[in-house]
Each structure stands twice: as structure tokens, then as C-alpha cells.
Design a protein around this motif. Structure first.
Motif, PDB file in Angstrom:
ATOM      1  N   UNK A  78      -0.245  75.677  87.329  1.00 23.48           N
ATOM      2  CA  UNK A  78       0.391  75.223  88.559  1.00 23.48           C
ATOM      3  C   UNK A  78       1.862  74.892  88.304  1.00 23.48           C
ATOM      4  N   UNK A  79       2.469  74.168  89.245  1.00 18.15           N
ATOM      5  CA  UNK A  79       3.922  73.950  89.199  1.00 18.15           C
ATOM      6  C   UNK A  79       4.268  72.529  89.629  1.00 18.15           C
ATOM      7  N   UNK A  80       5.399  72.045  89.129  1.00 21.32           N
ATOM      8  CA  UNK A  80       5.882  70.737  89.580  1.00 21.32           C
ATOM      9  C   UNK A  80       6.240  70.762  91.060  1.00 21.32           C
ATOM     10  N   UNK A  81       6.456  71.961  91.612  1.00 15.40           N
ATOM     11  CA  UNK A  81       6.801  72.080  93.029  1.00 15.40           C
ATOM     12  C   UNK A  81       5.606  71.798  93.944  1.00 15.40           C
ATOM     13  N   UNK A  82       4.415  71.659  93.323  1.00 18.24           N
ATOM     14  CA  UNK A  82       3.225  71.282  94.100  1.00 18.24           C
ATOM     15  C   UNK A  82       3.172  69.777  94.348  1.00 18.24           C
ATOM     16  N   UNK A  83       4.039  69.020  93.702  1.00 18.11           N
ATOM     17  CA  UNK A  83       4.077  67.563  93.883  1.00 18.11           C
ATOM     18  C   UNK A  83       4.894  67.251  95.132  1.00 18.11           C
ATOM     19  N   UNK A  84       4.246  66.700  96.168  1.00 18.27           N
ATOM     20  CA  UNK A  84       4.898  66.414  97.448  1.00 18.27           C
ATOM     21  C   UNK A  84       5.837  67.563  97.820  1.00 18.27           C
ATOM     22  N   UNK A  85       5.261  68.719  98.099  1.00 14.41           N
ATOM     23  CA  UNK A  85       6.060  69.947  98.250  1.00 14.41           C
ATOM     24  C   UNK A  85       6.997  69.926  99.451  1.00 14.41           C
ATOM     25  N   UNK A  86       8.114  70.640  99.299  1.00 16.75           N
ATOM     26  CA  UNK A  86       9.082  70.784 100.386  1.00 16.75           C
ATOM     27  C   UNK A  86       9.292  72.250 100.743  1.00 16.75           C
ATOM     28  N   UNK A  87       8.500  73.134 100.144  1.00 18.57           N
ATOM     29  CA  UNK A  87       8.668  74.561 100.409  1.00 18.57           C
ATOM     30  C   UNK A  87       7.315  75.257 100.435  1.00 18.57           C
ATOM     31  N   UNK A  88       7.314  76.493 100.938  1.00 15.96           N
ATOM     32  CA  UNK A  88       6.081  77.275 101.061  1.00 15.96           C
ATOM     33  C   UNK A  88       5.452  77.519  99.696  1.00 15.96           C
ATOM     34  N   UNK A  89       6.280  77.880  98.706  1.00 15.55           N
ATOM     35  CA  UNK A  89       5.754  78.192  97.375  1.00 15.55           C
ATOM     36  C   UNK A  89       5.007  77.001  96.805  1.00 15.55           C
ATOM     37  N   UNK A  90       5.641  75.821  96.804  1.00 13.41           N
ATOM     38  CA  UNK A  90       5.017  74.629  96.236  1.00 13.41           C
ATOM     39  C   UNK A  90       3.747  74.236  96.968  1.00 13.41           C
ATOM     40  N   UNK A  91       3.743  74.424  98.299  1.00 10.00           N
ATOM     41  CA  UNK A  91       2.571  74.053  99.080  1.00 10.00           C
ATOM     42  C   UNK A  91       1.402  74.987  98.791  1.00 10.00           C
TER      43      UNK A  91
END
Length: 593
Positions: free
Chosen positions: A393-406
Motif C-alpha cells: 500500500x501507500x502513505x497516500x492511503x492515510x486520510x487521502x486527498x486524491x483518487x489514487x490514495x483513496x
């Protein structure tokens, strides 16, 4: 040409050593009898020569002394020469007791005398050229440089400079450790690092070679000191690299090098297993594949939908244990057939769309590839008896602000709530950026520098976490090895790095500071700061670089229904539907400017 040189060297040393061994035995007899050898001992002398010369040559060959060039002769080679002589002497002593009737009378002390004389003469021959080169007053070639660090590495560097392997010559050795200042390193007086400005002024030095093993923080300090003094070209020396002396890179300055990597645990996890890696040709997937082969998998199934990427990883690994499959993981029939054919025991899911702006422009594709692809990986793994699934997974999954992270957060929810402990153990590992990965900022900056363009940074305060790809992948495998199923692991990425500082350092390293930096504004969906990966509620595992974080349970039946609905939507409706699944999703829009 190279083979001819090796053959000439071999013939020279064989002949020279044969002469030395004969002369050594004769001198040993002369010393034993004070320069006058009685005629009655000549038979023993000749027999001794025949056996000892043959034995010494044989053991010198066995210890590979004849493969060592003049310039590499050192203490290790001297030790091998001594051991070869000891072995030859011991074997000869055994032979003596067998044939002693043919040798009588025989002065046994000559064997010990010969051992010492022969070792000294053989060693002296090999060190003679080194001594000549060290003390010869040849004119200097190339540019002056300083060596930072009075270590054994520094001696290797200085010897290499004398041999002319680099277009530099040393004018001084400096160190910051008080106990070494004032000592000598290969003929150079070790000076305090505070003397660097004076050395630069006297010799117009622009290059420094670091001969110390330093962690990332200490290397950063030394680099900053050298550049502050006016050094424009900083190099690193390493005995383990293919090119021992190389230009310092931004990767060297950012690399964290975790201290708790445990190769034995990773090997026990992977050895003799059948492993499947999705996204096998990507930045993470390709390194995972290499690590799997390194740690002894029985068979490696490399799944990739990019023809070029799959070709490249197949060429890079070039191993009979690998199987390449050009398949898109969203293609259920083709993808499932791989599970049916190879029956993998471990699945490592690295396939994903991860470029934030592209996922913003293509939300449906991001959903299909990331979420549906992950769902297929999980579902087929459970169906076909896979023992352990590792989703990256990715750090962008933490309280995401974009489509990729979500989409990555949805993948985490599906994976963690599909876990079946003791049957199919499913875990997720979350981490930040890896140095040099495709689409990341470092390759982009390198390309802009090569094109002599200013470096484009989105915002003066934007920060990111970084780790070397190889180290991140090893930590992923290490986390998987201790997983029981259902865990969401988080890698400690250290301190965040300001991208503007990164850009400045890359310009400095390239000696192209004149290109400057251009601020272009945050892109849609882009965070100014990535969320801290580690928080106070996370639990440290037995490894200091690996934590387990909390993840809320989610109704799997409901999630499957929501994923099916997602696939019927387009455009802005995708983001709204994703927020229904991930309430903390706060879409960052129109941030440019």
C-alpha cells in the motif's frame, strides 16, 4: 591482450618463485653449516629441493597467490603465503619420516630456517613493485584531491591514486577524530578537517573522496561541511561497489539504511516456496522479484501487463526459476488460470496505478486497476489455497486527498477484511516514496538537469518521505515473514524531506545551480505534507523499522456491493462514491497557483 598479460604474470611468478625456493633451501643449508656444507649432506639437499619446491608451488597455487596482481598484494596475501609455506613444511615433514633412510644424515633445522627465508623472499618480491611506485617521484597527473577519513579504505584510495586509476592525485588526508590527527596514513600526515580551507587554498582543490563508512545523517553532515568549504566534487569510496570510487548521489544522501534488516528471517519465509508477484516490472515489483530470487524461492511467477516492463525484469533476472506472464490482473479468466497452473504459496501484490495526477484524470481506470485488480488477487488467492498474501500500500492511503490514495485505502479495507487466519493470511504493508521509482520526483529532476531546464517544484513547503527501493522491499518481505494475517504494517520512513531542499542538493551535485528552481503550484489531489506514517497508537514489532497500525473493520458484503456500484460510475461521481467508502477522503481540488 588481457589474457596475455595474465599469462605473462603467471609464468614470471612461477619461474621467480622456483628460483627463490631453490636459493632459499641452499641459503638455509649454508646458514646451518656456517657457509661450508659437508659433501655428505648434498644428497639430502637435492632431495629436499625436489620435494619442497614442488610442495610450495602447489600450495601457493591452491591459495590462489598466482592470481593476485602486484598492485593488490597486501597483508591478506602475505598471510596466505605464510600459510602455504606452513602447509608445505608440514607435508614435507611427513614425507621425511617416510623416506628418512634416503636422507641420512639430515639437518632437520634447515626446514625451519628455509621457511622463514622463503617467506621473506617471496613476500619481498611481490611488494617490491608497490614500494617502487610508492616512493618514485613520478610527475602528478590530473587534478589534486583530498581524502576524507584516515581508514583502511583511505589506504586503498591512496594506492589506487598512485596507480593512476583516477585522474586525480592526493594532496592530503583529513579527519575529524582527534585520536587520528597527527598520525600518518600511507605517508600522509593526517590533518584536522578544519585545515581543509588551507589545503584548498594551497593546492586549488575541488575534489574530495570520502573513505569512511557513514550513515545517512553523518554523510549529510560531511557533505555539507565539504561543500561549505568550497569542494564542488564529492566522491565516495566503497569496497563493495562495482565501481569503488563514484560520485556522491542524492540517493546516498537520502538513503536511510535500516539497521534491523534480517536476511535470515526473509530467507526462511521465501526459501523453496512458489511466489507470485503482480506488477513484476514496476519499480517495487521488479525489486521484490530480485529479492525473492536472492532469498531462494523455488519458482517465481512474474505477472505484468506492460510488455516492455516484463521483458526488462526477465532480462534483469535471467533465472531459470522465473516464469513471465503478460496478463492484466483485471482480466479474471487469464489471471485465475495462472493460479490454477502454478499454485503459488505466496502472493505479493505490487501492481497499482500510483501517479496522482493521472489517476485524477482517469478515476475509473484507477478504480478498475487498483481496486478490482486487488479484489481479484485476494479472491483467487483464497480460492486456490495461497498461504500468504502481501498487499503493498501507500502513505497516500492515510486520510487521502486524491483518487489514487483513496483507491489504495479501499484495497486495504478489502484485503484486511478478507483475511482467514491459518488458511489464507492476508496482510498490507504501507510506506512512502522509494528513491528513483518511475514517476517520482528524483528521475524527473535528473531529466530536467540533463535538459538544462530549471527544476519544477510544486510548492516551497512541500515534503515527502523517502527510502531506498531495495531496503523498502526487504522490509516488506520481513514484515510479511512475521505476519499472522490481518495486520496493516507501516514502515518507519524516518524524517520527511523538503522537496525544495532536495532540488537544491541535486543542482549542487550536478554543478548546475545556475538552472534554478521554478515553483509551479500544487497539482489536483496533491498534499502539501504527507501524513506521518507512524503515530502514537501504532505498535512496534520486534523490528524497530516495522510497526502495526490500527484499521477499522468493514463489512465485506457491503464493500463488494459498493465496489460493484463504483464500476457503473464516471467522472466526479467516482470521487463521491469513494467518499462513501472512505469518509476521511477529503478531495483536494483546484490547488494550483
Amino acid at each position: 591482450m588481457f589474457q596475455a598479460t595474465k599469462l605473462k604474470r603467471l609464468i614470471f611468478f612461477l619461474l621467480a618463485d622456483t628460483i627463490i625456493f631453490i636459493v632459499s633451501i641452499y641459503i638455509a643449508y649454508l646458514l646451518r653449516f656456517s657457509g661450508n656444507i659437508p659433501e655428505i649432506y648434498y644428497q639430502g639437499l637435492f632431495i629436499t629441493m625436489i620435494f619442497l619446491v614442488g610442495l610450495k608451488l602447489s600450495f601457493m597455487w591452491m591459495f590462489k597467490i598466482y592470481k593476485v596482481p602486484w598492485r593488490f598484494f597486501g597483508l591478506n596475501e602475505a598471510r596466505k603465503i605464510f600459510l602455504a609455506h606452513i602447509c608445505a613444511t608440514v607435508i614435507f615433514s611427513v614425507i621425511y619420516f617416510i623416506i628418512q633412510d634416503y636422507l641420512k644424515p639430515y639437518p632437520q633445522s634447515v626446514v625451519s630456517i628455509d621457511l622463514l627465508i622463503s617467506c621473506l623472499m617471496v613476500g619481498a618480491l611481490r611488494i617490491s613493485k608497490r614500494m617502487f611506485l610508492d616512493f618514485s617521484n613520478k610527475p602528478h597527473k590530473g587534478e589534486p584531491c583530498i581524502v576524507f577519513g584516515a581508514t583502511t579504505k583511505a589506504i586503498h584510495v591512496l594506492n589506487g591514486l598512485k596507480q593512476g586509476y583516477l585522474d586525480f592525485y592526493a594532496v592530503g588526508v583529513v579527519d575529524g577524530r582527534s585520536d587520528l590527527i597527527g598520525t600518518y596514513c600511507d605517508g600522509f600526515l593526517v590533518q584536522d578537517k578544519d585545515e581543509i580551507p588551507a589545503i584548498i587554498k594551497e593546492y586549488n582543490v575541488k575534489t574530495a573522496i570520502i573513505a569512511l563508512a557513514l550513515n545517512q545523517d553523518d554523510l549529510q553532515v560531511v557533505f555539507d561541511e565539504l561543500t561549505r568549504y568550497g569542494i564542488r566534487d564529492v566522491k565516495l569510496f566503497s569496497l563493495v561497489e562495482k565501481d569503488p570510487i563514484k560520485d556522491i548521489s542524492i540517493e546516498d544522501l537520502l538513503a536511510r539504511k535500516p539497521k534491523d534488516l534480517n536476511p535470515e528471517i526473509i530467507a526462511n519465509f521465501l526459501k523453496d516456496k512458489v511466489a507470485l508477484v503482480t506488477g513484476a516490472g514496476g519499480s517495487i515489483g521488479s525489486e521484490i522479484c530480485k529479492q525473492c530470487l536472492k532469498y531462494g524461492v523455488k519458482q517465481l511467477i512474474m505477472v505484468e501487463h506492460s510488455e516492455f516492463n516484463l521483458y526488462k525484469i526477465a532480462e534483469d533476472t535471467h533465472d531459470s526459476r522465473t516464469v513471465s506472464r503478460l496478463v492484466n490482473i483485471t482480466n479474471e479468466q487469464d489471471f485465475e488460470s495462472i493460479f490454477e497452473e502454478f499454485k503459488p504459496q505466496i502472493v505479493i501484490h505490487a501492481a497499482a496505478y500510483k501517479h496522482v495526477p493521472l489517476c485524477e484524470l482517469n478515476p475509473r481506470s484507477a478504480v478498475e486497476n487498483n481496486i478490482v485488480g486487488t479484489k481479484n488477487v485476494i479472491d483467487f488467492s483464497k480460492k486456490h489455497g495461497v498461504k500468504k498474501v502481501v498487499m503493498i500500500s501507500s502513505d497516500k492511503a492515510v486520510r487521502p486527498t486524491n483518487i489514487m490514495g483513496t483507491t489504495k485505502r479501499v484495497c486495504e479495507l478489502y484485503a484486511l477484511n478478507s483475511n482467514k487466519q491459518g488458511v489464507c493470511e492476508i496482510v498490507c504493508v504501507r510506506f512512502g516514496n522509494v528513491l528513483g521509482s518511475s514517476g517520482s520526483v528524483i528521475p524527473k529532476f535528473k531529466a530536467q538537469i540533463a535538459a538544462n531546464k530549471p527544476l519544477s517544484v510544486t510548492h516551497p513547503d512541500i515534503t515527502r518521505y523517502f527510502m531506498l527501493t531495495s531496503e523498502a522491499c526487504q522490509l516488506v518481505l520481513q514484515a510479511a515473514s512475521i505476519a499472522k494475517g490481518g495486520e496493516l504494517f507501516v514502515l518507519d520512513m524516518g524524517e520527511p524531506v523538503k522537496i525544495v531542499d532536495l532540488a537544491k542538493k541535486m543542482l549542487l551535485l550536478s554543478n548546475k545551480e545556475h538552472l534554478g528552481i521554478e515553483f509551479v503550484g500544487l497539482r489536483t489531489g496533491e498534499k502539501l505534507y504527507e501524513e506521518l506514517l507512524i503515530n502514537k497508537d501504532d505498535v512496534q514489532t520486534k523490528f524497530e523499522s516495522i510497526f502495526v497500525t490500527h484499521s477499522e473493520p468493514y463489512d465485506l458484503e457491503l464493500l463488494n456491493k459498493q465496489i460493484s456500484e463504483l464500476l457503473t460510475l464516471k467522472g466526479d461521481k467516482v470521487a463521491a462514491a469513494l467518499k462513501n467508502i472512505v469518509p476521511e477522503f477529503n478531495h483536494a481540488l483546484n490547488l494550483k497557483g
